[in-house]
Design a protein around this motif. Structure first.
Motif, short mmCIF file in Angstrom:
data_model
loop_
_atom_site.label_atom_id
_atom_site.label_comp_id
_atom_site.label_asym_id
_atom_site.label_seq_id
_atom_site.Cartn_x
_atom_site.Cartn_y
_atom_site.Cartn_z
N LEU A 90 100.17 -28.52 -19.90
CA LEU A 90 100.48 -27.96 -18.36
C LEU A 90 100.28 -29.03 -17.51
CD1 LEU A 90 99.61 -24.13 -19.43
CD2 LEU A 90 102.10 -25.29 -19.48
N PHE A 91 101.09 -28.84 -16.43
CA PHE A 91 100.99 -29.69 -15.35
C PHE A 91 100.83 -28.57 -13.95
CE2 PHE A 91 103.16 -33.12 -18.03
CZ PHE A 91 101.82 -33.57 -18.30
N THR A 92 101.71 -27.74 -14.10
CA THR A 92 101.79 -27.11 -12.75
C THR A 92 102.26 -25.33 -13.35
OG1 THR A 92 104.27 -27.38 -12.60
CG2 THR A 92 102.80 -28.86 -11.53
N LEU A 93 102.15 -24.59 -12.30
CA LEU A 93 102.63 -23.14 -12.54
C LEU A 93 104.23 -23.17 -12.91
CD1 LEU A 93 101.04 -20.52 -12.49
CD2 LEU A 93 102.02 -20.03 -10.17
N ASN A 94 104.88 -23.82 -12.07
CA ASN A 94 106.22 -24.09 -12.56
C ASN A 94 106.52 -24.27 -13.72
OD1 ASN A 94 108.89 -23.44 -11.68
ND2 ASN A 94 109.35 -25.63 -11.54
N HIS A 95 105.68 -25.30 -14.56
CA HIS A 95 105.90 -25.62 -15.76
C HIS A 95 105.67 -24.58 -16.68
CE1 HIS A 95 104.27 -29.08 -18.89
NE2 HIS A 95 105.28 -28.42 -19.31
#
Length: 390
Positions: A43-48
């Motif tokens: 996971l990289f971002t909250l959107n991810h």
């Protein structure tokens, strides 16, 4: 998500003319996660995370920002009465059931991240395939037993410890912070930070309130185990220094020795040292549930007797199930609905209870449990809602 591939990721990013440095940083982050927590989702971002879970980004952002609504909107909170052993007044357990969307996100985190990481080997609660019998078996042939308990275990695991768990998996600081916020809850009158950094990049995330693990969230059990890994290491060292065996099943902590070369004074010293270690890790010992059992005393771990070579059902448990069967036979012959006499809401509820006890007994002492199960199946149970155990 576990099939994430750096080469495909880079090729896709280059084809979309993404910034090369950003792509390389993402690959480096993925490598950290793979090394620290093999099998955990990349996971990289909250959107991810929003795309992976199918939960709207705006909703996840709202939860992470607290927004002053965490206690009201995102959880349904109610209380259940606890057992009052050692206490005069009523004691309540606070249960926090997440909102359906938050529940969906937490279940994904539980399945794709937390289940991929092992807790300390002395901790067996909530682990896949773990059984109470196996945990109790670590203390078989016990001659001395020292037991401790933690007050409000989940609520005592605060946001900073949860954050350190996610950081230890290799997630970048912001991603670890947002995962932490999604898995913790603030409560009125709860602990607060001494200082809030108002220069944070995302101002909405600034909150003086410290979240805790909510009892009722699917992520809380495994996170609690992982958050107290250092505690397990300290208590295991304490056990070894006293020549004892140590296990922790959630908030039930047990030390045992299979030798008689012990004394009450040694047990008291170990208990006091254990309590001090709990306090050092931000946990409060439940003094009412701290017990010492020496030779001749009852040795019970997680409801099972561990005085013999294998865990066994306690006499109290057997007497309880025998009594249920006795009254069921008595009331059936008298023509009185057994569930009414035994204070159950329905015959189906009574069935589930006694059959559950019998099947549990079979898992501990197969022959004894099978005999009780046969007695239950021989009774003339009515079929309710089309369901019957017979």
């Amino acid at each position: 998500m576990n099939h994430w591939n750096s080469q495909r990721y880079l090729a896709s990013g280059h084809s979309q003319k993404r910034n090369t440095r950003v792509l390389e940083n993402a690959v480096s982050t993925a490598a950290l996660i793979r090394k620290a927590a093999p099998g955990a989702a990349i996971l990289f971002t909250l959107n991810h995370l929003a795309r992976e879970t199918g939960v709207p980004y705006s909703y996840l952002r709202d939860v992470a920002a607290r927004g002053g609504r965490n206690d009201v909107t995102f959880y349904r909170v109610f209380s259940l009465k606890k057992g009052n052993a050692g206490f005069k007044g009523k004691r309540m357990r606070t249960i926090c059931v997440p909102d359906p969307l938050l529940m969906k996100a937490q279940r994904w985190i539980h399945e794709h991240i937390l289940k991929k990481v092992c807790a300390h080997n002395a901790s067996s609660a909530y682990q896949p395939g773990s059984r109470i019998r196996d945990a109790a078996a670590q203390h078989r042939n016990a001659r001395w037993l020292v037991k401790m308990d933690v007050m409000n275990f989940f609520e005592s695991v605060l946001e900073p410890k949860v954050y350190r768990v996610f950081r230890s998996f290799g997630y970048q600081p912001l991603m670890a912070f947002e995962l932490t916020r999604l898995c913790t809850r603030v409560r009125k009158g709860g602990p607060r930070r001494h200082k809030v950094d108002l220069t944070a990049r995302i101002l909405q995330y600034n909150s003086a309130a410290l979240g805790h693990l909510p009892q009722g969230a699917p992520t809380s059990p495994l996170l609690a185990n992982l958050a107290v890994f250092d505690l397990d290491c300290r208590l295991e060292l304490l056990a070894k220094s006293h020549g004892m065996v140590y296990t922790r099943y959630a908030d039930d902590i047990v030390f045992s020795s299979s030798t008689d070369d012990w004394s009450k004074s040694k047990a008291v010293a170990l208990l006091n040292q254990g309590h001090d270690i709990l306090k050092e890790h931000g946990l409060q010992p439940n003094l009412a549930k701290s017990t010492i059992a020496g030779p001749g005393g009852r040795k019970v771990v997680l409801g099972l007797s561990v005085s013999d070579t294998e865990p066994r059902l306690t006499r109290d448990f057997k007497n309880k199930l025998r009594a249920h069967i006795h009254y069921l036979k008595k009331y059936h012959t008298q023509g009185t609905p057994p569930h009414e006499k035994l204070s159950f809401d329905s015959s189906l509820g009574l069935q589930r209870h006694v059959f559950g006890l019998a099947y549990y007994a079979m898992g501990i002492e197969r022959a004894w449990g099978a005999a009780r199960l046969a007695e239950l199946k021989a009774l003339p149970w009515p079929v309710e809602h089309g369901i019957s155990f017979v």
